[in-house]
Design a protein around this motif. Structure first.
Motif, PDB file in Angstrom:
ATOM      1  N   ALA A  23       2.008   3.521  12.369  1.00  0.00           N
ATOM      2  CA  ALA A  23       0.977   4.410  12.933  1.00  0.00           C
ATOM      3  C   ALA A  23      -0.320   4.293  12.125  1.00  0.00           C
ATOM      4  O   ALA A  23      -1.416   4.250  12.691  1.00  0.00           O
TER       5      ALA A  23
ATOM      6  N   ASN B 144       9.474   1.293  10.048  1.00  0.00           N
ATOM      7  CA  ASN B 144       8.548   2.109   9.257  1.00  0.00           C
ATOM      8  C   ASN B 144       7.473   2.713  10.168  1.00  0.00           C
ATOM      9  O   ASN B 144       6.326   2.256  10.223  1.00  0.00           O
TER      10      ASN B 144
ATOM     11  N   ARG C  91       0.055  12.433   0.851  1.00  0.00           N
ATOM     12  CA  ARG C  91      -0.140  11.685   2.114  1.00  0.00           C
ATOM     13  C   ARG C  91      -0.901  12.511   3.145  1.00  0.00           C
ATOM     14  O   ARG C  91      -0.990  13.714   3.032  1.00  0.00           O
ATOM     15  N   ARG C  92      -1.449  11.822   4.122  1.00  0.00           N
ATOM     16  CA  ARG C  92      -2.230  12.393   5.220  1.00  0.00           C
ATOM     17  C   ARG C  92      -3.504  13.064   4.711  1.00  0.00           C
ATOM     18  O   ARG C  92      -3.950  14.074   5.260  1.00  0.00           O
ATOM     19  N   ARG C  93      -4.054  12.500   3.645  1.00  0.00           N
ATOM     20  CA  ARG C  93      -5.337  13.001   3.144  1.00  0.00           C
ATOM     21  C   ARG C  93      -6.366  11.889   3.099  1.00  0.00           C
ATOM     22  O   ARG C  93      -7.382  11.991   2.415  1.00  0.00           O
ATOM     23  N   GLY C  94      -6.047  10.782   3.748  1.00  0.00           N
ATOM     24  CA  GLY C  94      -7.018   9.685   3.814  1.00  0.00           C
ATOM     25  C   GLY C  94      -6.997   8.730   2.641  1.00  0.00           C
ATOM     26  O   GLY C  94      -7.854   7.845   2.547  1.00  0.00           O
TER      27      GLY C  94
ATOM     28  N   ILE D 264       0.884  -1.168   0.000  1.00  0.00           N
ATOM     29  CA  ILE D 264       0.000   0.000   0.000  1.00  0.00           C
ATOM     30  C   ILE D 264       0.918   1.213   0.000  1.00  0.00           C
ATOM     31  O   ILE D 264       1.894   1.260   0.767  1.00  0.00           O
ATOM     32  N   ALA D 265       0.671   2.145  -0.879  1.00  0.00           N
ATOM     33  CA  ALA D 265       1.544   3.318  -0.973  1.00  0.00           C
ATOM     34  C   ALA D 265       0.774   4.487  -1.566  1.00  0.00           C
ATOM     35  O   ALA D 265      -0.125   4.312  -2.387  1.00  0.00           O
ATOM     36  N   VAL D 266       1.166   5.675  -1.123  1.00  0.00           N
ATOM     37  CA  VAL D 266       0.571   6.921  -1.595  1.00  0.00           C
ATOM     38  C   VAL D 266       1.722   7.869  -1.925  1.00  0.00           C
ATOM     39  O   VAL D 266       2.732   7.897  -1.202  1.00  0.00           O
TER      40      VAL D 266
ATOM     41  N   ARG E 230      -3.822   2.811  13.675  1.00  0.00           N
ATOM     42  CA  ARG E 230      -5.041   3.626  13.597  1.00  0.00           C
ATOM     43  C   ARG E 230      -6.170   2.847  12.905  1.00  0.00           C
ATOM     44  O   ARG E 230      -7.344   2.985  13.243  1.00  0.00           O
TER      45      ARG E 230
ATOM     46  N   TYR F 282      -1.350   1.678  10.359  1.00  0.00           N
ATOM     47  CA  TYR F 282      -1.994   0.385  10.605  1.00  0.00           C
ATOM     48  C   TYR F 282      -2.630   0.328  12.000  1.00  0.00           C
ATOM     49  O   TYR F 282      -3.705  -0.246  12.174  1.00  0.00           O
TER      50      TYR F 282
ATOM     51  N   ALA G  13      -4.722   6.362   1.731  1.00  0.00           N
ATOM     52  CA  ALA G  13      -4.416   4.973   2.099  1.00  0.00           C
ATOM     53  C   ALA G  13      -5.605   4.371   2.841  1.00  0.00           C
ATOM     54  O   ALA G  13      -5.925   3.194   2.678  1.00  0.00           O
ATOM     55  N   GLY G  14      -6.282   5.192   3.640  1.00  0.00           N
ATOM     56  CA  GLY G  14      -7.476   4.705   4.326  1.00  0.00           C
ATOM     57  C   GLY G  14      -8.532   4.249   3.326  1.00  0.00           C
ATOM     58  O   GLY G  14      -9.173   3.205   3.504  1.00  0.00           O
TER      59      GLY G  14
HETATM   60  C1  COA Z   1       1.780   4.452   5.099  1.00  0.00           C
HETATM   61  C2  COA Z   1       1.079   5.247   3.991  1.00  0.00           C
HETATM   62  C3  COA Z   1       0.531   4.289   2.949  1.00  0.00           C
HETATM   63  C4  COA Z   1      -0.071   6.073   4.616  1.00  0.00           C
HETATM   64  O1  COA Z   1      -0.749   6.743   3.558  1.00  0.00           O
HETATM   65  P1  COA Z   1      -1.671   8.043   3.823  1.00  0.00           P
HETATM   66  O2  COA Z   1      -2.535   8.232   2.626  1.00  0.00           O
HETATM   67  O3  COA Z   1      -0.805   9.178   4.210  1.00  0.00           O
HETATM   68  O4  COA Z   1      -2.533   7.576   5.068  1.00  0.00           O
HETATM   69  P2  COA Z   1      -3.927   8.246   5.565  1.00  0.00           P
HETATM   70  O5  COA Z   1      -3.962   9.681   5.164  1.00  0.00           O
HETATM   71  O6  COA Z   1      -5.059   7.389   5.113  1.00  0.00           O
HETATM   72  O7  COA Z   1      -3.722   8.126   7.145  1.00  0.00           O
HETATM   73  C5  COA Z   1      -4.771   7.773   8.041  1.00  0.00           C
HETATM   74  C6  COA Z   1      -4.265   7.911   9.460  1.00  0.00           C
HETATM   75  O8  COA Z   1      -3.145   7.032   9.675  1.00  0.00           O
HETATM   76  C7  COA Z   1      -2.185   7.674  10.536  1.00  0.00           C
HETATM   77  N1  COA Z   1      -0.951   7.965   9.796  1.00  0.00           N
HETATM   78  C8  COA Z   1      -0.742   7.845   8.447  1.00  0.00           C
HETATM   79  N2  COA Z   1       0.529   8.167   8.129  1.00  0.00           N
HETATM   80  C9  COA Z   1       1.129   8.502   9.293  1.00  0.00           C
HETATM   81  C10 COA Z   1       2.449   8.954   9.610  1.00  0.00           C
HETATM   82  N3  COA Z   1       3.418   9.092   8.658  1.00  0.00           N
HETATM   83  N4  COA Z   1       2.754   9.227  10.897  1.00  0.00           N
HETATM   84  C11 COA Z   1       1.813   9.094  11.859  1.00  0.00           C
HETATM   85  N5  COA Z   1       0.529   8.672  11.629  1.00  0.00           N
HETATM   86  C12 COA Z   1       0.202   8.386  10.357  1.00  0.00           C
HETATM   87  C13 COA Z   1      -2.833   8.962  10.993  1.00  0.00           C
HETATM   88  O9  COA Z   1      -3.589   8.668  12.146  1.00  0.00           O
HETATM   89  C14 COA Z   1      -3.733   9.290   9.816  1.00  0.00           C
HETATM   90  O10 COA Z   1      -4.802  10.133  10.166  1.00  0.00           O
HETATM   91  P3  COA Z   1      -4.563  11.739  10.262  1.00  0.00           P
HETATM   92  O11 COA Z   1      -3.825  12.164   9.024  1.00  0.00           O
HETATM   93  O12 COA Z   1      -5.951  12.275  10.350  1.00  0.00           O
HETATM   94  O13 COA Z   1      -3.737  11.964  11.496  1.00  0.00           O
HETATM   95  C15 COA Z   1       2.059   6.268   3.324  1.00  0.00           C
HETATM   96  O14 COA Z   1       2.760   6.955   4.327  1.00  0.00           O
HETATM   97  C16 COA Z   1       3.067   5.627   2.393  1.00  0.00           C
HETATM   98  O15 COA Z   1       2.815   5.466   1.196  1.00  0.00           O
HETATM   99  N6  COA Z   1       4.246   5.274   2.919  1.00  0.00           N
HETATM  100  C17 COA Z   1       5.310   4.660   2.076  1.00  0.00           C
HETATM  101  C18 COA Z   1       4.950   3.261   1.693  1.00  0.00           C
HETATM  102  C19 COA Z   1       4.790   2.363   2.916  1.00  0.00           C
HETATM  103  O16 COA Z   1       5.565   2.402   3.857  1.00  0.00           O
HETATM  104  N7  COA Z   1       3.756   1.496   2.868  1.00  0.00           N
HETATM  105  C20 COA Z   1       3.501   0.512   3.900  1.00  0.00           C
HETATM  106  C21 COA Z   1       4.443  -0.628   3.752  1.00  0.00           C
HETATM  107  S1  COA Z   1       4.117  -1.946   4.885  1.00  0.00           S
END
Ligand code: COA
Length: 146
Positions: A116, A111, A79-82, A72-74, A120, A118, A84-85
């Motif tokens: 964080a 990571n 990022r932080r716009r929901g 899963i990646a954004v 959540r 997951y 991945a959710g």
């Molecule tokens: C992990 C990842 C997929 C999250 O994507 P995202 O679109 O930013 O996630 P969301 O916006 O849906 O986040 C939902 C909630 O998760 C938590 N969260 C997400 N990223 C976080 C971060 N970097 N630090 C702390 N909390 C985080 C928060 O509670 C967030 O809600 P909020 O923004 O209202 O505080 C993104 O950071 C990513 O692509 N990372 C690189 C790839 C990766 O590591 N993938 C997982 C491999 S196992």
């Protein structure tokens, strides 16, 4: 923003996102091509598309009662716009629809952002595999009941 099944035209964007997000072990484009074409049994590839641009993807597989979130990646800027959710919700729905009872994944213990995210989403740690990754990093195994 919409979440939809990936198409052949999305493969370059997904490969770029793999390289950006998983520089140590990106899925090769050839493997992505097979997955998107439905040639990898039980594997589904979803993308999040915003204004015509692929800004995230998720890859999951379902085998009987167990689903696995493989990727899963954004994109950094989105990022932080929901997103991945939203991708995770679509993966959960797909897996539940296929009869899966739990969703598993592996994540590097270093990571913090993903951990964080997951936590959540309700995942709980069920195991650890030390030196699981090629660079010696430990994997944390997380599970979400569906
Ligand atoms: C992990 C990842 C997929 C999250 O994507 P995202 O679109 O930013 O996630 P969301 O916006 O849906 O986040 C939902 C909630 O998760 C938590 N969260 C997400 N990223 C976080 C971060 N970097 N630090 C702390 N909390 C985080 C928060 O509670 C967030 O809600 P909020 O923004 O209202 O505080 C993104 O950071 C990513 O692509 N990372 C690189 C790839 C990766 O590591 N993938 C997982 C491999 S196992």
């Amino acid at each position: 923003m919409v979440v939809r099944p990936a198409r052949a035209a999305d493969i370059d964007a997904i490969a770029d996102l793999e390289a950006e997000s998983f520089p140590q072990d990106p899925w090769p484009a050839g493997y992505l091509t097979e997955a998107v074409a439905g040639l990898l049994h039980s594997v589904v590839v979803l993308v999040a598309e915003d204004a015509g641009v692929v800004v995230g993807h998720a890859i999951a597989s379902v085998v009987y009662e167990i689903a696995e979130l493989q990727r899963i990646a954004v994109t950094r800027q989105q990022r932080r716009r929901g997103l991945a959710g939203a991708l995770l919700s679509a993966v959960r729905e797909d897996a539940r629809g296929k009869g899966a009872e739990r969703l598993l994944l592996e994540v590097r213990e270093t990571n913090a952002g993903a951990l964080a995210f997951y936590e959540r989403a309700g995942f709980v740690e069920i195991d650890r595999r030390s030196r699981y990754y090629r660079d010696g990093t430990t994997a944390i195994i997380l599970q979400l009941s569906l």
